[in-house]
Design an enzyme around this catalytic site. Structure first.
Site, mmCIF file in Angstrom:
data_model
loop_
_atom_site.group_PDB
_atom_site.id
_atom_site.type_symbol
_atom_site.label_atom_id
_atom_site.label_comp_id
_atom_site.label_asym_id
_atom_site.label_seq_id
_atom_site.Cartn_x
_atom_site.Cartn_y
_atom_site.Cartn_z
ATOM 1 C CG ASP A 145 -4.402 1.772 2.856
ATOM 2 O OD1 ASP A 145 -4.135 0.692 2.297
ATOM 3 O OD2 ASP A 145 -4.351 1.917 4.097
ATOM 4 C CB SER A 146 -2.241 -0.551 -1.997
ATOM 5 O OG SER A 146 -3.479 -0.809 -2.654
ATOM 6 C CE LYS A 159 -8.986 -3.231 3.245
ATOM 7 N NZ LYS A 159 -7.768 -3.007 4.085
ATOM 8 C CD GLU A 219 -1.512 -7.489 4.028
ATOM 9 O OE1 GLU A 219 -0.512 -7.191 3.346
ATOM 10 O OE2 GLU A 219 -2.401 -6.669 4.321
ATOM 11 C CD GLU A 268 -4.200 -1.522 7.657
ATOM 12 O OE1 GLU A 268 -3.332 -1.406 8.558
ATOM 13 O OE2 GLU A 268 -3.961 -1.378 6.448
ATOM 14 C CG ASP A 280 -8.143 0.217 2.659
ATOM 15 O OD1 ASP A 280 -8.678 -0.493 3.534
ATOM 16 O OD2 ASP A 280 -7.230 -0.200 1.919
#
Length: 321
Positions: free
Chosen positions: A58-59, A127, A196, A129, A97
């Site tokens: 998602d960056s 993925k 991270e 978070e 993501d």
């Protein structure tokens, strides 16, 4: 313009990377390589050069779409990029993501959105978070047959709650929270998890405590089971804020800048394109065209100067097409 061929369908000499293959790499203590990709060309680079996992991160919200942070990214935008990467990816495991807000309302909501990423986008895993608060969702996803990679430590989607992009797990209590999250995600079925911005000693400890889930570090030291970097950070095309863990392995940005400047200069001085880079026309056809065009000029529909000037290079360097 390109010639219309599709390099995405070339055969790969590597075997397909599977979750079982990743477990084997972890057992053999062979570090797993992960890179982000956001489009067909970056996917092809990951495919061609031996990356184990291609992550549509998602960056892309920041490095591709110009958003301030990842929370602005929508599921439809993510799907667009996942599809492009999937067209260029055959061998690496393709992970996508889940954007902010697509998996937090309920496990059912998460399953519905994850199915879109897999079925409509071509992702092979997703993925998420978070820690204990997403364990039930991870368990439901894996039971539904959708592999899950976790993400703990610094959570970019929650940077406001965390008061910025700060390293996590730097007190004993905070480190214990990271460990609990890792163990809970593994127990829920996560096949891997990103660690991270956590202390390297903590990342090494978590990696040893996990029984099977691979740890993928970013700003977590060298002892994790693998490493991940954002493509634009790795090749030097991102000029925004860079975390201390970023290492540039190439300076593509500088090369691109030189190329753009050289292109502009060549166009302005009319050295590009050269005749060798242009198309010619048989002499007989050009002479016939001049005769036909003469009639057009006589009727007042042409520009004498423009047509006359075209004589100089119409045939090309050899006078042939």
């Amino acid at each position: 313009m390109h010639d219309g061929t599709n390099p995405g369908h070339t055969a790969s000499t590597r075997k397909k990377v599977t979750i079982q293959h990743l477990h084997a790499l972890r057992t053999a203590r062979t570090p797993i390589t992960v890179l982000t990709a956001y489009d067909f060309p970056t996917a092809r680079a990951c495919e061609a050069h031996g990356v184990d996992i291609t992550l549509v991160g998602d960056s892309l919200a920041q490095v591709c779409l110009g958003y301030e942070d990842t929370t602005r990214l929508t599921l439809d935008e993510m799907l667009h990029h996942v599809r492009a990467v999937a067209r260029g990816s055959r061998t690496p495991l393709l992970v996508a993501d889940m954007p902010f807000g697509t998996y937090l309302a309920s496990p059912e909501d998460a399953i519905r959105n994850a199915v879109r990423l897999v079925r409509d986008g071509g992702a092979e895993a997703v993925k998420l978070e978070g820690g204990p608060e997403i364990v039930d969702t991870v368990r439901r996803l894996t039971r539904a047959g959708i592999p899950v990679m976790g993400h703990i430590g610094l959570l970019p989607q929650r940077h406001v709650m965390l008061s910025g992009f700060r390293a996590q797990g730097r007190t004993a209590a905070a480190a214990l929270d990271v460990l609990h999250a890792a163990l809970a995600l593994e127990d829920a079925g996560a096949f891997a998890m990103v660690l991270e911005a956590v202390p390297h000693a903590l990342a090494a400890y978590v990696s040893r405590r996990l029984a099977r889930a691979a740890t993928i570090g970013i700003g977590a030291g060298p002892a994790t089971d693998g490493q991940v970097l954002v493509w634009n950070d790795m090749v030097g095309t991102w000029h925004g804020h860079q975390a201390r863990f970023v290492r540039r392995f190439a300076d593509v940005g500088a090369e691109a800048a030189r190329g753009v400047r050289a292109y502009i200069a060549a166009v302005r001085e009319r050295s590009f394109p050269a005749l060798e880079e242009s198309y010619g026309m048989p002499n007989a056809e050009w002479e016939r065209f001049e005769q036909m065009a003469g009639a057009v000029r006589a009727e007042g529909h042409g520009d004498d100067g423009a047509v006359a000037g075209a004589k100089v290079s119409a045939t090309g360097p050899s006078g042939r097409a």
